[in-house]
Scaffold this motif. Sequence first.
Motif, PDB file in Angstrom:
ATOM      1  N   UNK A 260       3.040  -6.618  17.245  1.00 56.50           N
ATOM      2  CA  UNK A 260       2.001  -6.976  16.289  1.00 56.50           C
ATOM      3  C   UNK A 260       2.038  -6.058  15.064  1.00 56.50           C
ATOM      4  N   UNK A 261       2.204  -4.771  15.295  1.00 55.61           N
ATOM      5  CA  UNK A 261       2.271  -3.831  14.174  1.00 55.61           C
ATOM      6  C   UNK A 261       3.529  -4.036  13.340  1.00 55.61           C
ATOM      7  N   UNK A 262       4.622  -4.360  13.981  1.00 56.85           N
ATOM      8  CA  UNK A 262       5.881  -4.554  13.259  1.00 56.85           C
ATOM      9  C   UNK A 262       5.854  -5.790  12.366  1.00 56.85           C
ATOM     10  N   UNK A 263       4.928  -6.699  12.583  1.00 54.47           N
ATOM     11  CA  UNK A 263       4.830  -7.899  11.765  1.00 54.47           C
ATOM     12  C   UNK A 263       4.045  -7.668  10.468  1.00 54.47           C
TER      13      UNK A 263
ATOM     14  N   UNK B  37      -3.864   9.557  -0.776  1.00 47.69           N
ATOM     15  CA  UNK B  37      -3.721   9.910  -2.182  1.00 47.69           C
ATOM     16  C   UNK B  37      -4.743   9.280  -3.089  1.00 47.69           C
ATOM     17  N   UNK B  38      -5.713   8.573  -2.513  1.00 49.50           N
ATOM     18  CA  UNK B  38      -6.780   7.997  -3.325  1.00 49.50           C
ATOM     19  C   UNK B  38      -6.344   6.840  -4.203  1.00 49.50           C
ATOM     20  N   UNK B  39      -5.241   6.195  -3.864  1.00 49.66           N
ATOM     21  CA  UNK B  39      -4.768   5.082  -4.693  1.00 49.66           C
ATOM     22  C   UNK B  39      -5.716   3.893  -4.558  1.00 49.66           C
ATOM     23  N   UNK B  40      -5.807   3.117  -5.607  1.00 49.37           N
ATOM     24  CA  UNK B  40      -6.697   1.966  -5.635  1.00 49.37           C
ATOM     25  C   UNK B  40      -6.326   0.881  -4.651  1.00 49.37           C
ATOM     26  N   UNK B  41      -5.080   0.841  -4.232  1.00 52.27           N
ATOM     27  CA  UNK B  41      -4.642  -0.213  -3.318  1.00 52.27           C
ATOM     28  C   UNK B  41      -5.016   0.069  -1.873  1.00 52.27           C
ATOM     29  N   UNK B  42      -5.519   1.257  -1.578  1.00 51.06           N
ATOM     30  CA  UNK B  42      -5.859   1.599  -0.193  1.00 51.06           C
ATOM     31  C   UNK B  42      -6.891   0.633   0.363  1.00 51.06           C
ATOM     32  N   UNK B  43      -7.900   0.301  -0.418  1.00 46.80           N
ATOM     33  CA  UNK B  43      -8.924  -0.639   0.027  1.00 46.80           C
ATOM     34  C   UNK B  43      -8.344  -1.998   0.372  1.00 46.80           C
ATOM     35  N   UNK B  44      -7.390  -2.465  -0.428  1.00 47.19           N
ATOM     36  CA  UNK B  44      -6.751  -3.756  -0.150  1.00 47.19           C
ATOM     37  C   UNK B  44      -5.940  -3.703   1.139  1.00 47.19           C
ATOM     38  N   UNK B  45      -5.258  -2.583   1.357  1.00 45.16           N
ATOM     39  CA  UNK B  45      -4.453  -2.436   2.573  1.00 45.16           C
ATOM     40  C   UNK B  45      -5.340  -2.368   3.812  1.00 45.16           C
ATOM     41  N   UNK B  46      -6.469  -1.693   3.692  1.00 44.92           N
ATOM     42  CA  UNK B  46      -7.418  -1.614   4.805  1.00 44.92           C
ATOM     43  C   UNK B  46      -7.962  -3.008   5.117  1.00 44.92           C
ATOM     44  N   UNK B  47      -8.298  -3.760   4.079  1.00 46.56           N
ATOM     45  CA  UNK B  47      -8.807  -5.126   4.269  1.00 46.56           C
ATOM     46  C   UNK B  47      -7.753  -6.023   4.905  1.00 46.56           C
ATOM     47  N   UNK B  48      -6.500  -5.848   4.491  1.00 44.17           N
ATOM     48  CA  UNK B  48      -5.421  -6.655   5.080  1.00 44.17           C
ATOM     49  C   UNK B  48      -5.253  -6.349   6.564  1.00 44.17           C
ATOM     50  N   UNK B  49      -5.330  -5.077   6.926  1.00 42.99           N
ATOM     51  CA  UNK B  49      -5.235  -4.705   8.346  1.00 42.99           C
ATOM     52  C   UNK B  49      -6.415  -5.278   9.123  1.00 42.99           C
ATOM     53  N   UNK B  50      -7.574  -5.323   8.487  1.00 43.93           N
ATOM     54  CA  UNK B  50      -8.751  -5.910   9.138  1.00 43.93           C
ATOM     55  C   UNK B  50      -8.542  -7.406   9.378  1.00 43.93           C
ATOM     56  N   UNK B  51      -7.914  -8.091   8.423  1.00 44.22           N
ATOM     57  CA  UNK B  51      -7.628  -9.528   8.583  1.00 44.22           C
ATOM     58  C   UNK B  51      -6.702  -9.778   9.773  1.00 44.22           C
TER      59      UNK B  51
ATOM     60  N   UNK C  26       3.094  -5.988   6.771  1.00 44.18           N
ATOM     61  CA  UNK C  26       3.847  -5.513   5.618  1.00 44.18           C
ATOM     62  C   UNK C  26       3.991  -4.002   5.731  1.00 44.18           C
ATOM     63  N   UNK C  27       5.042  -3.468   5.150  1.00 38.65           N
ATOM     64  CA  UNK C  27       5.343  -2.037   5.260  1.00 38.65           C
ATOM     65  C   UNK C  27       4.172  -1.157   4.802  1.00 38.65           C
ATOM     66  N   UNK C  28       3.526  -1.525   3.691  1.00 42.22           N
ATOM     67  CA  UNK C  28       2.426  -0.721   3.170  1.00 42.22           C
ATOM     68  C   UNK C  28       1.229  -0.745   4.117  1.00 42.22           C
ATOM     69  N   UNK C  29       0.965  -1.908   4.704  1.00 43.21           N
ATOM     70  CA  UNK C  29      -0.152  -2.035   5.644  1.00 43.21           C
ATOM     71  C   UNK C  29       0.159  -1.247   6.913  1.00 43.21           C
ATOM     72  N   UNK C  30       1.381  -1.353   7.371  1.00 45.30           N
ATOM     73  CA  UNK C  30       1.802  -0.612   8.558  1.00 45.30           C
ATOM     74  C   UNK C  30       1.681   0.891   8.326  1.00 45.30           C
TER      75      UNK C  30
END
Length: 188
Positions: A1-4, A33-47, A6-10
């Motif tokens: 499941x984790x390997x499926x 690093x406080x990047x703005x995309x962190x929130x999007x990656x967290x949301x994607x992992x939640x999905x 995206x690399x950034x989400x993983x």
Amino acid sequence: RLDQLKLEVKDIVQTASVLGREFDVDVLTMMSGGSGSTGDLIAEAEKHAIWAVQEGGRYVFTHALLRDAAYSMQMRARRQELHRDALAALEKYYAEDLPFHYPELAYHAERGELKAKAQELYKLAGKVSADTYRNSQAIDYYSRAYSFTPFDDLKTQIEILSERVGIYSRIGDRQSQAQDLDSMEKLA
């Protein structure tokens, strides 16, 4: 499941796994690093049902095995680096009330191979626990601090043993108290 994923989400999932089964999104953002995309990656992992949101901006992995798998699939050197990052982020995040978080900070210092920092944090955790009469915890923290004390640092070894002797006296464990007193005499 984790390997499926995206690399950034993983990568963000693996970073979060260092913080434990539950984590604060702000701490994870600091670690990444406080990047703005962190929130999007967290949301994607939640999905993908990797974790679920809780009250107060905290997340929890949906299953302990998911967290364990994300943690163990990383190389040891990478985990050490992430624990060091977690320590730095948690020190900033909890700057106002550090004493309540000394055990967590010490854990990350230990896992990050920061032995001197782990020793100092375990000593502080032991003092806080002793001051609040959590005696068995205090003994455990002082014992951990002692294990990180360099062999040639006799002064610190004696200080830690002295603290433990006081706690053993408080709880009436005369045998352990005598053992630590003997150890102190040998060191002296």
